[in-house]
Structure formats: C-alpha cells, structure tokens
Design an enzyme around this catalytic site. Sequence first.
Site, PDB file in Angstrom:
ATOM      1  N   HIS A  32    -119.096  64.487   0.185  1.00  0.00           N
ATOM      2  CA  HIS A  32    -117.468  64.256   0.020  1.00  0.00           C
ATOM      3  C   HIS A  32    -116.935  64.778   1.245  1.00  0.00           C
ATOM      4  O   HIS A  32    -116.164  65.811   1.150  1.00  0.00           O
ATOM      5  CB  HIS A  32    -117.059  65.092  -1.202  1.00  0.00           C
ATOM      6  CG  HIS A  32    -115.779  64.659  -1.893  1.00  0.00           C
ATOM      7  ND1 HIS A  32    -114.586  64.931  -1.315  1.00  0.00           N
ATOM      8  CD2 HIS A  32    -115.687  63.740  -2.923  1.00  0.00           C
ATOM      9  CE1 HIS A  32    -113.781  64.148  -2.046  1.00  0.00           C
ATOM     10  NE2 HIS A  32    -114.067  63.545  -2.987  1.00  0.00           N
ATOM     11  N   HIS A  46    -119.405  57.304  -4.774  1.00  0.00           N
ATOM     12  CA  HIS A  46    -118.430  57.811  -4.025  1.00  0.00           C
ATOM     13  C   HIS A  46    -118.816  58.243  -2.692  1.00  0.00           C
ATOM     14  O   HIS A  46    -118.115  59.398  -2.153  1.00  0.00           O
ATOM     15  CB  HIS A  46    -117.807  58.892  -4.990  1.00  0.00           C
ATOM     16  CG  HIS A  46    -116.370  59.428  -4.464  1.00  0.00           C
ATOM     17  ND1 HIS A  46    -115.556  58.674  -4.026  1.00  0.00           N
ATOM     18  CD2 HIS A  46    -115.932  60.874  -4.739  1.00  0.00           C
ATOM     19  CE1 HIS A  46    -114.424  59.457  -3.835  1.00  0.00           C
ATOM     20  NE2 HIS A  46    -114.515  60.646  -4.088  1.00  0.00           N
ATOM     21  N   HIS A  79    -110.485  62.867 -11.980  1.00  0.00           N
ATOM     22  CA  HIS A  79    -111.605  63.700 -11.411  1.00  0.00           C
ATOM     23  C   HIS A  79    -112.334  64.625 -12.557  1.00  0.00           C
ATOM     24  O   HIS A  79    -111.275  65.430 -13.042  1.00  0.00           O
ATOM     25  CB  HIS A  79    -111.133  64.701 -10.332  1.00  0.00           C
ATOM     26  CG  HIS A  79    -110.681  63.913  -9.102  1.00  0.00           C
ATOM     27  ND1 HIS A  79    -109.368  63.501  -8.996  1.00  0.00           N
ATOM     28  CD2 HIS A  79    -111.124  63.447  -7.803  1.00  0.00           C
ATOM     29  CE1 HIS A  79    -109.246  62.927  -7.844  1.00  0.00           C
ATOM     30  NE2 HIS A  79    -110.363  62.863  -6.873  1.00  0.00           N
ATOM     31  N   ASP A 110    -113.772  60.556 -10.136  1.00  0.00           N
ATOM     32  CA  ASP A 110    -114.535  60.887  -9.202  1.00  0.00           C
ATOM     33  C   ASP A 110    -115.258  62.237  -9.050  1.00  0.00           C
ATOM     34  O   ASP A 110    -114.881  63.200  -9.931  1.00  0.00           O
ATOM     35  CB  ASP A 110    -113.552  60.702  -8.024  1.00  0.00           C
ATOM     36  CG  ASP A 110    -113.083  59.492  -7.480  1.00  0.00           C
ATOM     37  OD1 ASP A 110    -113.605  58.546  -8.260  1.00  0.00           O
ATOM     38  OD2 ASP A 110    -112.440  59.221  -6.696  1.00  0.00           O
ATOM     39  N   ASP A 111    -116.248  62.231  -8.301  1.00  0.00           N
ATOM     40  CA  ASP A 111    -116.834  63.562  -7.672  1.00  0.00           C
ATOM     41  C   ASP A 111    -118.075  64.173  -8.917  1.00  0.00           C
ATOM     42  O   ASP A 111    -118.673  65.094  -8.469  1.00  0.00           O
ATOM     43  CB  ASP A 111    -115.679  64.705  -7.708  1.00  0.00           C
ATOM     44  CG  ASP A 111    -114.835  64.438  -6.699  1.00  0.00           C
ATOM     45  OD1 ASP A 111    -114.896  63.338  -5.803  1.00  0.00           O
ATOM     46  OD2 ASP A 111    -113.877  65.064  -6.408  1.00  0.00           O
TER      47      ASP A 111
END
Length: 510
Positions: free
Chosen positions: A372, A368, A462, A318-319
Amino acid sequence: MSSRRIEPDRTAPRPCAGRHPFWSGAVAVALLLPLAACENEIVGGGDPEELTMLVDEVEDGFGEWRGDAGDFTGHHYEPEGAEVSVAYPEFEGAEAFSEALAAQVDQEVQDFRAGTRDPVSLEISWELVAAGDGVLGVRLLRTELDMHGLREGYSTYWYDARAGAAAYSTELLAGQEELTELNTIAREELADDEQVDPEALWPVQRTYDSIGFNDAGDLVVEFSDGHLSPIVEGHVPDSEPGRKTVVVEHERAQTLLSDLGTRAREAAMVDQPDLELPETEADEDAEDPGPVPGVITAGEPGVNCYDGETKCVALTFDDGPVEATPHLLDILAEEEVTASFYLNGGPALTRPSVLRRAYAEGHEIASHGDEHEHMNRMKADELSRQTAAVSAMIRRQTGYTVDLFRPPFGATNDDVHDEVEAQEMAEIAWTIDSQDWESISPDEIVDNVISRMDPGAVVLLHDPQPATLAAVPEIIEQLKDDDYVFVTTTQALGGPEPGRVYPDGWDGDW
C-alpha cells in the site's frame, strides 16, 4: 536445460498389469517392474486416500515435455534467481490436452513468480491417474520454496477425447449445486480435524482443483499444503499439516458426478491404461454445459445499469481482507448486497480463505496493488511486481483472473497507466469518497456517501475501518429506500475496458 520432448524407453521390461497408488514425484516410466514380480500382485489394496496411479508400459504416443526457467519468458514479473523445473506428459491424438497442460503449467510458473514472497524454486512433476474409454487424467504436483518455506500443491486435469476438450477437476461434477454439496460433505468430514479451519472450505475451483478416484473407485478430493490451515495474524497459512484429503464412497458420490466424472471413474479403474483415443465426435445438438463448477460470476445477473430506469451503485472496499472482513461479508449476505473488494498483497497472503469466501459469495475481487504505497512515486521498473502480485495471489486461491486494478490512494501517472494496461486490466478510481480513512464517525461516513449519491456511483470505503462497518448497514438501508440496486464495479461502469482509466480524466494527482 533447454526444453525437450522425452520419448518413452520402449526397451524396459513390461510391468505387471494392475492399479497402484501414486508415489510423489514419480513418473510412470520410472515404476516399471520385472514381469517376474507380478505373480502375487494384489489388485484393489491401495490406500483409500490416494488417487489411483496406472502402472503400465508407456505406449506409442506417450511422451514428456521438460523445461526450466529459460522456457518461461514474457511473464509480467520474472524475479532473478528463481529456479524452475517442469515436466508434463504429451499424448498423441490429444493435442488439445497437451496445449491445455502447457498453458496451465505456464500460468503456475507465472503465478509462483509473482504471487509468492522471495520465490526460490518451483518444480512441477506429474502422474497419470486415468486412461480408458477416451478419458485421460493427469495429476500435477508442485513443490515450491519461498521465504515462507517449502510446500506442495496438487491439481488434476482431465481430457475427454470424444469432445476433444480438456477439463478441470470440478467438471467431474454435474454442476455448481453438486460442488456445493461436496463442499458440505468435506466440511463434515474435516470438522474434527484441529489442523483444519472449516471456514477455509468454499466451493470454488481452486479449492477443488484436484479430484480423482482411488483404487476402489471412491471419489478422492485432495487439498494442497496449508490450503485449509487456520488464519495466523501476519503469516501465511501454516503448511506443516501437509496434504489433506476427503474420501467420498462411490455410493454417495455417484449422484454428484457428471457424465465425464462417471467415465473418469471407469478410466481410473482399468487394469491396463488404454492410450488409444477415439476421434472427436462433433455434436451440434449438444446442450451448453454451462459454467465450470467453482467459477463464480460476480454480481446480480441481468442488471442493466444503463437502461435509463435502474439506479445502480457499487460499494467498493479497499485494503483487505482483514480481521473484520468476515463480519462485513455477514452484513452483505444478510442484506443480499453485492460489493467489490480491492485487495492488497499482505492481507491476501494472510487471509486467503476470506478472499475465497468473498469470491464464492458472488462479490467482485480486484487488485489494490501489492504494497500500500504511492505507485506514482516508484521507479518504472518496480511497477511490474506491484501490479502483478495480487492478481497472481487471487488466481492461486480461486482460479479467477482479475481485470480491475486500483492504485493505492488512487495515486497514478503515465507509468502506472502503462503497466496496468500491459497486464490487461482497467484502472479504477471512484466517484464518491466516503472519507472513512480520515477517522470520522459512522454518521459522517453515511452522510458523505448519501449526500453525494448519483446513479452509477462507485463508492470508496475501507473494511479495516471500524466506523465503516458500523456505517454500512445504514448506507444500505437508505440506498434501498431510494430504490438503488447494488452492483459490482464492472456493472456500474458498463464493463471497463483494459487499458482505460475510470472515471474519465482521473489523473491521480496526490
């Protein structure tokens, strides 16, 4: 302005026959010249870096469709005040081509609205770059303005009347192997250009979405403003270098071409455009042409995670993409491991070349969310942009349409479920949390993953976390020792269905 079909002006003087490089934003009918000016016409003297534009009187069956923002409704996100002006050609006897151009233009408008920051205006104009032997070529020019400034983009589409089918530019090439070879040639040709990052070049559809031929019949590849610009932290790639091109002489290029590509070259070199299209020839014995070059299928083919024997695991990150992501991709490449990347909006805009690399190397690309933030705390009317943005960014960079969405923090609710379903994606959480986001050590990350492992696991990791990159090689080694096969999220879950939430029962209560 309401949408309308514009018929050609048949009272205009007939221009001289010949081939000329295109002029940005011009339409063929605007370039008509008096016959008296043809006496000293020189054919074959065009700029080698320009696609050929055919100049001739528009014949029967050649019209134009025009529309504005009001003609593009029903998109997932429609920002107020964003101006749209669109034109594309329509050819009699090539309805499939008109439909394909209409669909492509609609997608361009949708993705500009959702995939840019504070979109201001989008104009799409066109050029006729080939017309002969039942082949048509149309180049679309995008001029777009958003908070990052003005930039132009280019894409060229083709039509084969014999097959009755529209084609992407990469279908001028014989296959993925030939596209990869062209990518190698492009890297060589642009290696000394300080305005270009060679690592931005990957053999994917959207990088090579404008391929045609110049006046001499050489292959011309053009890259949109900023597409090949180096990464600048916190900014979109700089559009200032403008359009970049690679010209491959025909002697070298001809071995790369498909049958359509060979015919397209001839159609780009005709003295006068031939808009008389032959009838479609049905060929029941024709071989399957295979996937479109530049369209990558993620994951190892032929893996069945539900055969009772294969132990599958999906590593998900993720991210990103972030500064460390290329190093992670190096690790995965060395270990021959497939993973899934769930991207956020800011990183995707800053490092589009990295997401293109991940896609080109067979990893699964997913969304995603734009920012965020906890989507379950947002108002329902804020969710459409959050959900649509990254999908649009990814499609603008690769051509790939995302079908997996992971809300930040896994935080979800009924409104989020409804929006993700409306945008035809499956909502994905995880079965194993590595807890790498808690700033723990690499050894602790490894233990959190390995100790909880079961076949079919979807592991949350991540790539911005330095400890995660240190832990990944050990995770891979231990799972390989236990005969696990690394797959995409889609493969691990057996093909997630749009509108469903995985794993079953996930409520996102954070």
